[in-house]
Design a protein around this motif. Structure first.
Motif, PDB file in Angstrom:
ATOM      1  N   GLU A 177      -6.734  -2.002  16.762  1.00  0.00           N
ATOM      2  CA  GLU A 177      -6.082  -0.917  17.496  1.00  0.00           C
ATOM      3  C   GLU A 177      -5.343   0.034  16.559  1.00  0.00           C
ATOM      4  O   GLU A 177      -5.443   1.252  16.709  1.00  0.00           O
ATOM      5  N   VAL A 178      -4.618  -0.556  15.591  1.00  0.00           N
ATOM      6  CA  VAL A 178      -3.850   0.305  14.677  1.00  0.00           C
ATOM      7  C   VAL A 178      -4.791   1.200  13.875  1.00  0.00           C
ATOM      8  O   VAL A 178      -4.564   2.407  13.735  1.00  0.00           O
ATOM      9  N   VAL A 179      -5.874   0.606  13.361  1.00  0.00           N
ATOM     10  CA  VAL A 179      -6.814   1.411  12.575  1.00  0.00           C
ATOM     11  C   VAL A 179      -7.455   2.475  13.463  1.00  0.00           C
ATOM     12  O   VAL A 179      -7.564   3.639  13.080  1.00  0.00           O
TER      13      VAL A 179
ATOM     14  N   LEU B  56       0.827  -1.206   0.000  1.00  0.00           N
ATOM     15  CA  LEU B  56       0.000   0.000   0.000  1.00  0.00           C
ATOM     16  C   LEU B  56       0.865   1.261   0.000  1.00  0.00           C
ATOM     17  O   LEU B  56       0.592   2.227  -0.723  1.00  0.00           O
ATOM     18  N   LEU B  57       1.915   1.196   0.781  1.00  0.00           N
ATOM     19  CA  LEU B  57       2.818   2.331   0.880  1.00  0.00           C
ATOM     20  C   LEU B  57       3.526   2.577  -0.446  1.00  0.00           C
ATOM     21  O   LEU B  57       3.698   3.722  -0.868  1.00  0.00           O
ATOM     22  N   LEU B  58       3.909   1.486  -1.091  1.00  0.00           N
ATOM     23  CA  LEU B  58       4.566   1.588  -2.394  1.00  0.00           C
ATOM     24  C   LEU B  58       3.626   2.259  -3.389  1.00  0.00           C
ATOM     25  O   LEU B  58       4.012   3.138  -4.159  1.00  0.00           O
TER      26      LEU B  58
ATOM     27  N   LEU C  47       7.041   5.788  12.432  1.00  0.00           N
ATOM     28  CA  LEU C  47       5.870   5.806  13.312  1.00  0.00           C
ATOM     29  C   LEU C  47       5.231   7.188  13.333  1.00  0.00           C
ATOM     30  O   LEU C  47       4.020   7.325  13.448  1.00  0.00           O
ATOM     31  N   GLY C  48       6.062   8.237  13.216  1.00  0.00           N
ATOM     32  CA  GLY C  48       5.558   9.592  13.374  1.00  0.00           C
ATOM     33  C   GLY C  48       4.859  10.144  12.146  1.00  0.00           C
ATOM     34  O   GLY C  48       3.964  10.979  12.254  1.00  0.00           O
ATOM     35  N   ILE C  49       5.271   9.679  10.956  1.00  0.00           N
ATOM     36  CA  ILE C  49       4.706  10.235   9.723  1.00  0.00           C
ATOM     37  C   ILE C  49       3.189  10.060   9.680  1.00  0.00           C
ATOM     38  O   ILE C  49       2.460  10.987   9.325  1.00  0.00           O
ATOM     39  N   GLY C  50       2.729   8.890  10.082  1.00  0.00           N
ATOM     40  CA  GLY C  50       1.279   8.643  10.065  1.00  0.00           C
ATOM     41  C   GLY C  50       0.541   9.681  10.901  1.00  0.00           C
ATOM     42  O   GLY C  50      -0.434  10.292  10.459  1.00  0.00           O
ATOM     43  N   GLN C  51       1.072   9.902  12.113  1.00  0.00           N
ATOM     44  CA  GLN C  51       0.455  10.871  13.017  1.00  0.00           C
ATOM     45  C   GLN C  51       0.484  12.279  12.409  1.00  0.00           C
ATOM     46  O   GLN C  51      -0.502  13.021  12.474  1.00  0.00           O
TER      47      GLN C  51
ATOM     48  N   VAL D 168      -6.602   7.443   6.393  1.00  0.00           N
ATOM     49  CA  VAL D 168      -6.531   6.332   7.343  1.00  0.00           C
ATOM     50  C   VAL D 168      -5.571   5.261   6.846  1.00  0.00           C
ATOM     51  O   VAL D 168      -4.717   4.775   7.598  1.00  0.00           O
ATOM     52  N   LEU D 169      -5.677   4.890   5.563  1.00  0.00           N
ATOM     53  CA  LEU D 169      -4.833   3.824   5.030  1.00  0.00           C
ATOM     54  C   LEU D 169      -3.358   4.218   5.053  1.00  0.00           C
ATOM     55  O   LEU D 169      -2.505   3.401   5.415  1.00  0.00           O
ATOM     56  N   SER D 170      -3.048   5.465   4.682  1.00  0.00           N
ATOM     57  CA  SER D 170      -1.631   5.838   4.688  1.00  0.00           C
ATOM     58  C   SER D 170      -1.096   5.912   6.110  1.00  0.00           C
ATOM     59  O   SER D 170       0.025   5.465   6.373  1.00  0.00           O
ATOM     60  N   ALA D 171      -1.903   6.443   7.025  1.00  0.00           N
ATOM     61  CA  ALA D 171      -1.437   6.520   8.416  1.00  0.00           C
ATOM     62  C   ALA D 171      -1.282   5.127   9.004  1.00  0.00           C
ATOM     63  O   ALA D 171      -0.279   4.812   9.651  1.00  0.00           O
ATOM     64  N   ALA D 172      -2.259   4.254   8.761  1.00  0.00           N
ATOM     65  CA  ALA D 172      -2.201   2.904   9.336  1.00  0.00           C
ATOM     66  C   ALA D 172      -1.038   2.114   8.744  1.00  0.00           C
ATOM     67  O   ALA D 172      -0.341   1.401   9.463  1.00  0.00           O
TER      68      ALA D 172
END
Lengths: 261, 313
Positions: free
Chosen positions: B140-142, A8-10, A189-193, A241-245
């Motif tokens: 949890e992640v979602v 997904l990230l790719l 971890l931080g980029i999603g946030q 949501v998908l990119s953050a997750a």
């Protein structure tokens, strides 16, 4: 799950770098006659109030949305990293002072620091990016300090001292590489946030403004039609949501790997 | 270190943080370009007369040296006097007083719901095998990654527009509270759940659980009576983070559901660059945050004897 999020990230990265490859259309081209089309074969994710294709806009929105998130993380980690490194490396009184300062910043939790910055600098894409970076900096400062202290007190740094290595060599050869690995995990971890926060600011009208193809701004524009045309808010939000997750899952995976090795 | 010394030290730290936060806010807001007296009168577009500007300067003490202004302001902050809101023409303290109860009610209910959800998912996913553990992690992640604004619009879409069960705008009815509370609770539950599950697994593999089992405690009893107490502590330690999430969430949720509260007032104050109102809300939140984290520290010390013993050793 890791493979899915990597794939997904790719896909998102491809969309960010070469949006034309995945969606050849123009994200800003309006076609009033085709306004509010539901998702169909012609318009995969439907069209918005000006007849712009939502799929094209979301693909072209990946670039700005991810870039803002990445930049905010770099700013946050840069500021936080410097503060954390000063605290972790400096003598005791410097550590105490810096830690106190970070503690004060923590008293402005979450979006508060970001909003305070926006009051001073005014709304806009650039200020909202810096604002998110500022808001995340105290957290990074604390994490980097802990990490630097742990490495500094480790056996290999102590043996470097015993071997008579100078402080510069200890910093460059031993401390920096070992802290750096953890930092990479923190960035992932931080980029999603950061993506979520930056899009929240756009959504609140303080960041990127419509009609630009940015996910938060698209959601904000679609809000007016939430009752009648659900796809206008649903899909841009799903992209966020998908990119953050997926970045979070990948970051966790990296974290576990660095821990176990 | 004695309990008394620890308490005094902790309260001293609280006062220091509040003082520093007020100082930081005061000087930061001075960086805003433009004449503060003009801002009082409605910004550069107001074309205020020289006399009006002079009057505003005198009224707000803007003609005094900066140090005097700072000390006067600090004394006012200490009395919860944040001046008059530029945009609302009301004392800031009064505006905050009117809005505070709604936000607190929202936050407390969301926090309670988040704990219940986190508890259920954590217990279920540690007890029911690998598949459940995977689903638990995924949920949890979602939950953590979902932005409040998207969750809110999706819930409105489902429960208001499609099913018509709940109102899309909050108003003051009890039914109007349901969607805002759920919106705030879900991301928080994801975060608390992550921490709780990890420490629950940790607790379940520790000697005291084995000891309880050998005394004849059932698998369910071990979780609810022994392991959970242990697992809840790290999650309580994150109260400061939870508070931040609730405040940020309140800004978004109150705006979307058109619910009166501190968060929505803060956003409109930021948009209008209403400096006294922003200052007031920011400082009240900083105060609340500091009180919450200090209270958490006290609670942890009481609940976890290891912290006290570690201090003695």
């Amino acid at each position: 799950m890791v493979a899915t999020s990597a794939a997904l990230l790719l896909f998102l990265l491809t969309a960010a770098v070469l949006p034309g490859l995945l969606a050849p259309g123009n994200p800003l081209a309006i076609a009033p006659l085709e306004a509010f089309q539901p998702p169909s074969a012609a318009h995969l994710l439907g069209t918005d109030e000006s007849g712009r294709d939502l799929y094209t806009r979301i693909i072209h929105g990946a670039g700005p949305s991810l870039l803002i998130g990445a930049f905010a993380t770099v700013i946050g980690l840069g500021l936080g990293g410097v503060l954390g490194a000063i605290a972790g490396l400096g003598p005791h009184w410097v550590d105490a002072g810096t830690t106190r300062f970070v503690e004060v910043l923590f008293a402005f939790p979450g979006l508060l620091l970001a909003l305070l910055f926006i009051v001073i600098a005014g709304p806009g894409p650039l200020t909202s990016t810096v604002a998110v970076g500022l808001a995340t900096a105290p957290g990074y400062a604390r994490l980097v300090r802990t990490q630097v202290l742990a490495v500094r007190r480790s056996a290999y740094v102590e043996s470097a001292i015993v071997l008579g290595r100078g402080w510069w060599r200890r910093l460059v050869r031993h401390i920096a590489p070992n802290v750096g690995g953890t930092l990479f995990v923190l960035v992932t971890l931080g980029i999603g946030q950061s993506i979520v926060w930056a899009s929240a600011l756009s959504y609140l009208g303080l960041g990127v403004s419509p009609p630009a193809a940015e996910w938060g701004a698209m959601l904000s524009a679609g809000r007016t039609y939430v009752g009648s045309f659900w796809w206008l808010t649903f899909f841009p939000g799903l992209a966020i949501v998908l990119s953050a997750a997926s970045t979070t899952l990948l970051g966790r995976h990296l974290q576990q790997r660095t821990r176990s090795s | 270190m004695s309990a008394l010394r620890w308490t005094v030290g902790r309260l001293g730290g609280l006062v220091f943080v509040l003082w520093a936060a007020a100082t930081l806010t005061f000087f930061t807001l001075r960086l805003i370009p433009g004449d503060p007296a003009e801002a009082v009168l409605g910004g550069p577009g107001s074309q205020a007369s020289e006399e009006a500007l002079a009057a505003a300067r005198a009224e707000y003490g803007l003609d005094q040296p900066l140090v005097v202004q700072y000390l006067t302001q600090l004394a006012r902050y200490a009395r919860f006097d944040f001046g008059t809101s530029y945009a609302l023409r009301q004392p800031v303290a009064q505006v905050i007083g009117d809005q505070l109860a709604g936000t607190i009610a929202l936050a407390v209910m969301a926090l309670a719901l988040a704990w219940v959800l986190a508890l259920l998912v954590a217990v279920w996913s540690t007890r029911s095998g690998r598949l459940a553990a995977g689903i638990g992690t995924g949920l949890e992640v979602v939950a953590v990654a979902i932005p409040h604004f998207w969750l809110a619009t999706s819930l409105v879409l489902l429960f208001s527009s499609t099913l018509g069960w709940l109102p899309a705008l909050s108003g003051s009815s009890a039914a109007g509270l349901v969607l805002p509370v759920i919106t705030l609770a879900i991301p928080l539950a994801g975060f608390i759940g992550q921490v709780m599950r990890e420490s629950l697994l940790d607790a379940l593999s520790s000697p005291f659980v084995l000891a309880a089992r050998t005394r004849g405690e059932t698998a369910t009893g071990v979780i609810w009576r022994h392991a959970l107490r242990h697992a809840a502590l790290p999650a309580i330690g994150l109260s400061g983070w939870a508070f931040g999430s609730l405040v940020s969430g309140a800004v978004v949720v109150e705006t979307i559901f058109a619910r009166p509260g501190i968060g929505r007032s803060l956003l409109s104050a930021v948009q209008a660059r209403d400096v006294p109102l922003v200052t007031g809300i920011v400082l009240i939140v900083a105060l609340a945050y500091s009180v919450v984290t200090t209270a958490t520290d006290f609670f942890e010390r009481i609940a976890d004897p290891r912290l006290r013993l570690a201090a003695v050793a």
